[in-house]
Design a protein around this motif. Sequence first.
Motif, PDB file in Angstrom:
ATOM      1  N   CYS A  95      19.412   7.427   3.436  1.00 22.32           N
ATOM      2  CA  CYS A  95      19.392   8.191   4.871  1.00 22.32           C
ATOM      3  C   CYS A  95      18.114   8.886   5.245  1.00 22.32           C
ATOM      4  O   CYS A  95      17.407   8.973   6.234  1.00 22.32           O
ATOM      5  N   GLY A  98      17.831  11.376   8.033  1.00 22.40           N
ATOM      6  CA  GLY A  98      19.086  10.980   8.843  1.00 22.40           C
ATOM      7  C   GLY A  98      18.962  10.233  10.196  1.00 22.40           C
ATOM      8  O   GLY A  98      19.794  10.315  10.721  1.00 22.40           O
ATOM      9  N   MET A 115      26.260  10.229   5.186  1.00 20.58           N
ATOM     10  CA  MET A 115      24.697   9.964   4.926  1.00 20.58           C
ATOM     11  C   MET A 115      24.406  10.138   3.374  1.00 20.58           C
ATOM     12  O   MET A 115      24.734  11.553   2.685  1.00 20.58           O
ATOM     13  N   LEU A 123      18.081  15.246   1.567  1.00 21.66           N
ATOM     14  CA  LEU A 123      19.383  15.605   2.019  1.00 21.66           C
ATOM     15  C   LEU A 123      19.312  17.063   2.725  1.00 21.66           C
ATOM     16  O   LEU A 123      19.731  17.357   3.638  1.00 21.66           O
ATOM     17  N   SER A 126      17.923  16.155   6.170  1.00 22.46           N
ATOM     18  CA  SER A 126      19.186  15.490   6.900  1.00 22.46           C
ATOM     19  C   SER A 126      20.150  16.383   7.257  1.00 22.46           C
ATOM     20  O   SER A 126      20.756  16.483   8.645  1.00 22.46           O
ATOM     21  N   ARG A 127      20.555  17.330   6.625  1.00 18.48           N
ATOM     22  CA  ARG A 127      21.428  18.512   7.015  1.00 18.48           C
ATOM     23  C   ARG A 127      20.833  19.401   7.893  1.00 18.48           C
ATOM     24  O   ARG A 127      21.796  19.856   9.015  1.00 18.48           O
ATOM     25  N   THR A 130      21.278  17.462  11.258  1.00 15.00           N
ATOM     26  CA  THR A 130      22.607  17.302  11.625  1.00 15.00           C
ATOM     27  C   THR A 130      23.009  18.784  12.365  1.00 15.00           C
ATOM     28  O   THR A 130      23.495  18.575  13.465  1.00 15.00           O
ATOM     29  N   CYS A 141      26.757  15.089   4.555  1.00 13.26           N
ATOM     30  CA  CYS A 141      25.552  14.751   3.773  1.00 13.26           C
ATOM     31  C   CYS A 141      25.942  14.481   2.128  1.00 13.26           C
ATOM     32  O   CYS A 141      26.528  15.632   1.703  1.00 13.26           O
TER      33      CYS A 141
END
Length: 260
Positions: A95, A98, A115, A123, A126-127, A130, A141
């Motif tokens: 991802c 993301g 993800m 990560l 991406s978090r 989010t 995630c």
Amino acid sequence: MAAKATGKTVAGFLRDSRLYVTDDTFENAMNAMIKRRLEGEPVAYITGEWEFYGLPLFITDDVLIPRSDTEVIVDQAIEILKAKGPGMRVLDLCCGSGCIGLSIAYTVRSARIVMVDISEKALSVSRSNTIRNGLTKNVTCVGADAMDNPPLLLGSFDMIVSNPPYIPTRVISTLDTSVKDYEPVGALDGGEDGLDFFQAIAKKWKKLLRPGGILMFECGEGQSGSIADILRSNGFTDIKRYKDTLGIERVISGKYAGGY
């Protein structure tokens, strides 16, 4: 970059622009950013932000910078999910920032997105994205390696989308400086022929698909034929290819009759 140099949002910078005349702090910050840009560093890494599919995203050099080409996989995934109806579960594999999973989640609010990335730093990005886009209710995630068997308890999915590393190893040294010197090699290197991740995902992760589930890949120029063969050899049917704005077959998908 001017807004970044002042530590403000673009709106805040425009609002307060008349205030930046008292010392050289702003000028020094701007000069430092311009120097980085002239050396080849992408704007997204300098500012720490980028926009994709209308969503504002945090970006660090731990993740690839989202490209407009990737909008093709988002467009097709959204179209399929809307046709299938509410409650679909989607896995975004590799991802990164993301960008794919979050764009789907933002547009198809009834979908549930997981993800996955091997990089804990990715990560973390991406978090953060989010949370920034208010999608914590339908996005999760998880850390995992796409080259290995999927971890237990992920559950089953109606769709797997993936923009995996797909640049052949020998080609990476020939890429533009802004890519080879700044973007994470682990998110670019797809092995000797660029197909390592496609083979592993189609073979090992198909078991997470529900009957009739869709596996959808973004790929590089000239790779779609080989990926179609990989999908067929792993039991996928109804192979479809989608072109980007330059007419390149950028996305390929297949339907899996097996699964949960």
